[in-house]
Design an enzyme around this catalytic site. Structure first.
Site, PDB file in Angstrom:
ATOM      1  N   THR A  25      76.515  54.045  41.129  1.00 21.47           N
ATOM      2  CA  THR A  25      75.287  53.499  40.547  1.00 21.47           C
ATOM      3  C   THR A  25      74.074  53.830  41.407  1.00 21.47           C
ATOM      4  OG1 THR A  25      74.149  51.412  40.107  1.00 21.47           O
ATOM      5  CG2 THR A  25      75.908  51.320  41.714  1.00 21.47           C
ATOM      6  N   ASP A  26      72.907  53.847  40.775  1.00 19.88           N
ATOM      7  CA  ASP A  26      71.672  54.067  41.536  1.00 19.88           C
ATOM      8  C   ASP A  26      71.370  52.894  42.474  1.00 19.88           C
ATOM      9  OD1 ASP A  26      70.922  52.177  39.633  1.00 19.88           O
ATOM     10  OD2 ASP A  26      69.218  53.317  38.842  1.00 19.88           O
ATOM     11  N   GLU A  27      72.039  51.751  42.249  1.00 17.41           N
ATOM     12  CA  GLU A  27      71.750  50.581  43.082  1.00 17.41           C
ATOM     13  C   GLU A  27      72.150  50.792  44.540  1.00 17.41           C
ATOM     14  OE1 GLU A  27      72.515  46.708  41.597  1.00 17.41           O
ATOM     15  OE2 GLU A  27      72.131  47.288  39.527  1.00 17.41           O
TER      16      GLU A  27
ATOM     17  N   TYR B 146      77.130  43.278  45.153  1.00 15.38           N
ATOM     18  CA  TYR B 146      77.607  44.300  44.197  1.00 15.38           C
ATOM     19  C   TYR B 146      77.274  45.695  44.700  1.00 15.38           C
ATOM     20  CZ  TYR B 146      77.271  47.575  40.302  1.00 15.38           C
ATOM     21  OH  TYR B 146      77.360  48.700  39.519  1.00 15.38           O
ATOM     22  N   SER B 147      75.991  45.935  45.002  1.00 16.04           N
ATOM     23  CA  SER B 147      75.621  47.305  45.377  1.00 16.04           C
ATOM     24  C   SER B 147      76.241  47.689  46.716  1.00 16.04           C
ATOM     25  CB  SER B 147      74.101  47.490  45.380  1.00 16.04           C
ATOM     26  OG  SER B 147      73.456  46.563  46.206  1.00 16.04           O
TER      27      SER B 147
ATOM     28  N   SER C 151      79.172  46.774  47.708  1.00 15.44           N
ATOM     29  CA  SER C 151      80.574  47.137  47.438  1.00 15.44           C
ATOM     30  C   SER C 151      80.649  48.530  46.813  1.00 15.44           C
ATOM     31  CB  SER C 151      81.252  46.093  46.544  1.00 15.44           C
ATOM     32  OG  SER C 151      80.733  46.125  45.225  1.00 15.44           O
ATOM     33  N   LYS C 152      79.707  48.855  45.942  1.00 21.76           N
ATOM     34  CA  LYS C 152      79.711  50.191  45.323  1.00 21.76           C
ATOM     35  C   LYS C 152      79.396  51.268  46.377  1.00 21.76           C
ATOM     36  CE  LYS C 152      80.119  51.144  41.472  1.00 21.76           C
ATOM     37  NZ  LYS C 152      81.357  51.465  40.704  1.00 21.76           N
TER      38      LYS C 152
ATOM     39  N   ARG D  71      63.402  49.014  35.555  1.00 15.86           N
ATOM     40  CA  ARG D  71      64.693  49.694  35.499  1.00 15.86           C
ATOM     41  C   ARG D  71      64.510  50.999  34.725  1.00 15.86           C
ATOM     42  NH1 ARG D  71      65.203  46.567  38.918  1.00 15.86           N
ATOM     43  NH2 ARG D  71      66.826  45.021  39.305  1.00 15.86           N
TER      44      ARG D  71
ATOM     45  N   ARG E  69      66.103  36.253  40.622  1.00 13.65           N
ATOM     46  CA  ARG E  69      67.390  36.615  41.225  1.00 13.65           C
ATOM     47  C   ARG E  69      67.178  36.742  42.733  1.00 13.65           C
ATOM     48  NH1 ARG E  69      69.973  42.096  38.928  1.00 13.65           N
ATOM     49  NH2 ARG E  69      70.924  40.725  37.383  1.00 13.65           N
TER      50      ARG E  69
HETATM   51  P1  NAD Z   1      81.930  46.420  32.681  1.00 15.86           P
HETATM   52  O1  NAD Z   1      81.847  45.204  33.545  1.00 15.86           O
HETATM   53  O2  NAD Z   1      81.437  46.368  31.270  1.00 15.86           O
HETATM   54  O3  NAD Z   1      83.471  46.912  32.604  1.00 15.86           O
HETATM   55  C1  NAD Z   1      84.297  46.956  33.712  1.00 15.86           C
HETATM   56  C2  NAD Z   1      85.732  47.195  33.237  1.00 15.86           C
HETATM   57  O4  NAD Z   1      86.577  47.298  34.390  1.00 15.86           O
HETATM   58  C3  NAD Z   1      86.299  46.075  32.368  1.00 15.86           C
HETATM   59  O5  NAD Z   1      87.011  46.615  31.266  1.00 15.86           O
HETATM   60  C4  NAD Z   1      87.260  45.351  33.312  1.00 15.86           C
HETATM   61  O6  NAD Z   1      88.344  44.711  32.642  1.00 15.86           O
HETATM   62  C5  NAD Z   1      87.726  46.484  34.195  1.00 15.86           C
HETATM   63  N1  NAD Z   1      88.192  46.019  35.522  1.00 15.86           N
HETATM   64  C6  NAD Z   1      87.537  45.175  36.362  1.00 15.86           C
HETATM   65  N2  NAD Z   1      88.297  44.953  37.457  1.00 15.86           N
HETATM   66  C7  NAD Z   1      89.418  45.708  37.311  1.00 15.86           C
HETATM   67  C8  NAD Z   1      90.573  45.906  38.113  1.00 15.86           C
HETATM   68  N3  NAD Z   1      90.722  45.292  39.293  1.00 15.86           N
HETATM   69  N4  NAD Z   1      91.539  46.754  37.666  1.00 15.86           N
HETATM   70  C9  NAD Z   1      91.405  47.381  36.469  1.00 15.86           C
HETATM   71  N5  NAD Z   1      90.348  47.208  35.653  1.00 15.86           N
HETATM   72  C10 NAD Z   1      89.369  46.368  36.076  1.00 15.86           C
HETATM   73  O7  NAD Z   1      81.213  47.562  33.502  1.00 15.86           O
HETATM   74  P2  NAD Z   1      80.302  48.790  33.007  1.00 15.86           P
HETATM   75  O8  NAD Z   1      78.911  48.330  32.835  1.00 15.86           O
HETATM   76  O9  NAD Z   1      80.985  49.489  31.893  1.00 15.86           O
HETATM   77  O10 NAD Z   1      80.343  49.710  34.309  1.00 15.86           O
HETATM   78  C11 NAD Z   1      81.372  50.674  34.489  1.00 15.86           C
HETATM   79  C12 NAD Z   1      81.150  51.385  35.819  1.00 15.86           C
HETATM   80  O11 NAD Z   1      79.889  52.031  35.809  1.00 15.86           O
HETATM   81  C13 NAD Z   1      81.141  50.459  37.028  1.00 15.86           C
HETATM   82  O12 NAD Z   1      81.801  51.095  38.084  1.00 15.86           O
HETATM   83  C14 NAD Z   1      79.661  50.272  37.352  1.00 15.86           C
HETATM   84  O13 NAD Z   1      79.480  50.036  38.725  1.00 15.86           O
HETATM   85  C15 NAD Z   1      79.110  51.612  36.930  1.00 15.86           C
HETATM   86  N6  NAD Z   1      77.683  51.642  36.489  1.00 15.86           N
HETATM   87  C16 NAD Z   1      77.254  50.785  35.511  1.00 15.86           C
HETATM   88  C17 NAD Z   1      75.938  50.872  35.060  1.00 15.86           C
HETATM   89  C18 NAD Z   1      75.429  49.973  33.956  1.00 15.86           C
HETATM   90  O14 NAD Z   1      74.232  50.039  33.652  1.00 15.86           O
HETATM   91  N7  NAD Z   1      76.250  49.161  33.299  1.00 15.86           N
HETATM   92  C19 NAD Z   1      75.078  51.816  35.624  1.00 15.86           C
HETATM   93  C20 NAD Z   1      75.542  52.661  36.629  1.00 15.86           C
HETATM   94  C21 NAD Z   1      76.872  52.565  37.037  1.00 15.86           C
HETATM   95  O1  TDX Z   2      68.844  37.063  32.020  1.00 15.04           O
HETATM   96  C1  TDX Z   2      68.374  38.035  32.652  1.00 15.04           C
HETATM   97  N1  TDX Z   2      67.025  38.088  32.905  1.00 15.04           N
HETATM   98  C2  TDX Z   2      66.429  39.089  33.606  1.00 15.04           C
HETATM   99  O2  TDX Z   2      65.207  39.083  33.801  1.00 15.04           O
HETATM  100  C3  TDX Z   2      69.183  39.117  33.140  1.00 15.04           C
HETATM  101  C4  TDX Z   2      70.656  39.135  32.885  1.00 15.04           C
HETATM  102  C5  TDX Z   2      68.568  40.136  33.850  1.00 15.04           C
HETATM  103  N2  TDX Z   2      67.240  40.119  34.093  1.00 15.04           N
HETATM  104  C6  TDX Z   2      66.615  41.229  34.858  1.00 15.04           C
HETATM  105  C7  TDX Z   2      67.278  41.542  36.187  1.00 15.04           C
HETATM  106  C8  TDX Z   2      67.067  43.035  36.325  1.00 15.04           C
HETATM  107  O3  TDX Z   2      65.794  43.286  36.890  1.00 15.04           O
HETATM  108  O4  TDX Z   2      66.782  42.416  34.063  1.00 15.04           O
HETATM  109  C9  TDX Z   2      67.071  43.549  34.884  1.00 15.04           C
HETATM  110  C10 TDX Z   2      68.400  44.139  34.460  1.00 15.04           C
HETATM  111  O5  TDX Z   2      69.413  43.212  34.816  1.00 15.04           O
HETATM  112  P1  TDX Z   2      70.974  43.507  34.558  1.00 15.04           P
HETATM  113  O6  TDX Z   2      71.179  43.804  33.113  1.00 15.04           O
HETATM  114  O7  TDX Z   2      71.748  42.415  35.194  1.00 15.04           O
HETATM  115  O8  TDX Z   2      71.178  44.907  35.315  1.00 15.04           O
HETATM  116  P2  TDX Z   2      70.930  45.369  36.840  1.00 15.04           P
HETATM  117  O9  TDX Z   2      70.944  44.224  37.772  1.00 15.04           O
HETATM  118  O10 TDX Z   2      69.724  46.263  36.837  1.00 15.04           O
HETATM  119  O11 TDX Z   2      72.276  46.232  37.074  1.00 15.04           O
HETATM  120  C11 TDX Z   2      72.759  47.138  36.058  1.00 15.04           C
HETATM  121  O12 TDX Z   2      72.400  48.470  36.349  1.00 15.04           O
HETATM  122  C12 TDX Z   2      73.040  49.117  37.425  1.00 15.04           C
HETATM  123  C13 TDX Z   2      74.285  47.035  35.891  1.00 15.04           C
HETATM  124  O13 TDX Z   2      74.631  45.692  35.612  1.00 15.04           O
HETATM  125  C14 TDX Z   2      74.999  47.539  37.109  1.00 15.04           C
HETATM  126  O14 TDX Z   2      76.408  47.511  36.906  1.00 15.04           O
HETATM  127  C15 TDX Z   2      74.563  48.968  37.361  1.00 15.04           C
HETATM  128  O15 TDX Z   2      75.133  49.450  38.536  1.00 15.04           O
END
Ligand code: NAD
Ligand code: TDX
Length: 339
Positions: free
Chosen positions: A125-127, A153-154, A156-157, A217, A276
């Site tokens: 992730t970009d985080e 979170y970030s 750990s990533k 974002r 947050r």
């Molecule tokens: P998500 O939370 O929607 O899905 C995570 C999935 O992983 C779920 O299906 C969950 O059951 C599974 N999982 C969790 N722990 C596990 C374990 N111990 N063993 C096996 N499966 C497990 O997440 P997402 O938003 O789809 O993100 C997927 C990946 O992309 C993550 O690695 C996240 O860091 C990365 N990422 C997400 C975003 C975003 O905007 N959502 C952006 C950049 C990177």
């Molecule tokens: O209720 C809310 N109100 C609010 O203002 C929530 C849930 C979020 N926010 C803000 C926080 C952030 O600035 O919105 C922005 C986006 O929040 P999230 O959807 O929680 O995403 P973010 O924290 O940016 O992280 C996401 O992008 C990078 C994904 O969840 C991560 O998994 C990914 O790595």
């Protein structure tokens, strides 16, 4: 080819499974997912019966289970999406983030080494780069930007990324890493900003904006992220990091207003709530490397992607209603009550 996709029952992983089955029908996809609160088997229902798809319920930290799956499937490629992914939850309870995101990555890489996997891809992730100031729109994250994390979170990533690079250098693991900006689209879990705001609008509930709503974002339609990873698997150079993002920066408050307008709901639903902890100000990816090296460009404009996403939530009420009526309700109360 056999490709193990971990976390394929989550948001991006499921979209990736659909993309790969469509784009590469000759490949076999094995999805390994623990089905945590964020994993949803109903999402995968349309592909469950396909001959070249297999779902395995399992924890990436369970080394025995991981090794025996690799022994059975002898995968050519591993793509690791499995993670705890929500920043707010990591602030509440970091432990499971360290376990899944770091030790789970280690188990997958150890198995990849043992069974001679030809490519291990880590979805990052970009985080991991921390944040950028709001008053410097000229600054972007490149692959050379130092790791500088803000949340458990970030952190750990980022730890996992360092471990991936160490396995590449020390053991020659043929690994690649992609660092993507915020995704949006179908099957996005309701705890995240965009689906949360769409669903609250539809239920005429308050729209909780953290702090001033000015945090920025860089949004990318999930299908574009999936295509980028597919391209990295085919043409990316091992040992390299690729940033993925579409130069689509938006302030949170502007996203929320746009969703209100699209759904015909009043902005009076917007409620500013306590910020947050450690809230990152701005993320912005410079995608020059993946564009120049692999020819990747995002295809979906935000105006189209957000319309498609809103439409998807309107047409798939049963998918998210099943989530928001269950255990998720307790999370919501805990996270937002008195905020
Ligand atoms: P998500 O939370 O929607 O899905 C995570 C999935 O992983 C779920 O299906 C969950 O059951 C599974 N999982 C969790 N722990 C596990 C374990 N111990 N063993 C096996 N499966 C497990 O997440 P997402 O938003 O789809 O993100 C997927 C990946 O992309 C993550 O690695 C996240 O860091 C990365 N990422 C997400 C975003 C975003 O905007 N959502 C952006 C950049 C990177
Ligand atoms: O209720 C809310 N109100 C609010 O203002 C929530 C849930 C979020 N926010 C803000 C926080 C952030 O600035 O919105 C922005 C986006 O929040 P999230 O959807 O929680 O995403 P973010 O924290 O940016 O992280 C996401 O992008 C990078 C994904 O969840 C991560 O998994 C990914 O790595």
């Amino acid at each position: 080819m056999t490709i193990i996709v971990t976390g394929g029952a989550g948001f991006i992983g499921s979209n990736f499974v659909f993309h790969m089955l469509r784009a590469h029908p000759e490949d076999r996809i094995v999805c390994l997912d623990k089905l945590t609160y964020a994993g949803n088997l109903t999402t995968l229902a349309p592909v469950m019966e396909m001959e070249n798809f297999r779902f395995v319920k399992g924890d990436i930290c369970d080394r025995e289970a991981v090794f025996s799956l690799f022994a059975e499937e002898r995968p050519d490629v591993v793509v690791n999406f499995a993670a705890e992914s929500h920043v707010d939850r990591s602030i509440e309870d970091p432990g499971v983030f360290l376990r899944t995101n770091i030790l789970g990555t280690q188990a997958l890489m150890d198995a990849s080494r043992q069974y001679g996997v030809k490519r291990y891809h880590q979805v990052s992730t970009d985080e991991v780069y921390g944040d950028l100031p709001l008053d410097r729109p000229d600054l972007f994250f490149t692959e050379e930007t130092p790791i500088h994390t803000s949340s458990p979170y970030s952190a750990s990533k980022a730890s996992a990324d360092l471990l991936v690079m160490a396995y590449h250098r020390t053991y020659g693991l043929p690994a690649t890493i992609s660092r993507c900006s915020n995704n949006y689209g179908p099957y996005h879990f309701p705890e995240k900003l965009i689906p949360l705001m769409i669903i609250n609008c539809l239920n005429d509930r308050p729209l909780p904006v953290y702090g001033t709503g000015e945090n920025v974002r860089d949004w990318l339609y999930v299908e574009d992220h999936c295509k980028a990873i597919d391209l990295i698997l085919q043409q990316g150079r091992v040992g390299e990091v690729y940033n993925i993002g579409g130069h689509n920066e938006m302030r949170n408050i502007d996203i929320v207003r746009l969703i209100c307008k699209a759904l015909g709901k009043p902005e009076s639903l917007i409620t500013y709530v306590t910020d947050r902890k450690g809230h990152d100000l701005r993320y912005a990816i410079d995608p020059t490397k993946i564009h120049k090296e692999l020819g990747w460009l995002p295809e979906t404009k935000f105006a189209d992607g957000i319309q498609k996403t809103i439409q998807w939530y309107l047409e798939n009420r049963e998918w998210w209603e099943a989530i928001v009526s269950g255990e998720y309700q307790n999370y919501y109360e805990r996270m937002y009550a008195g905020r």
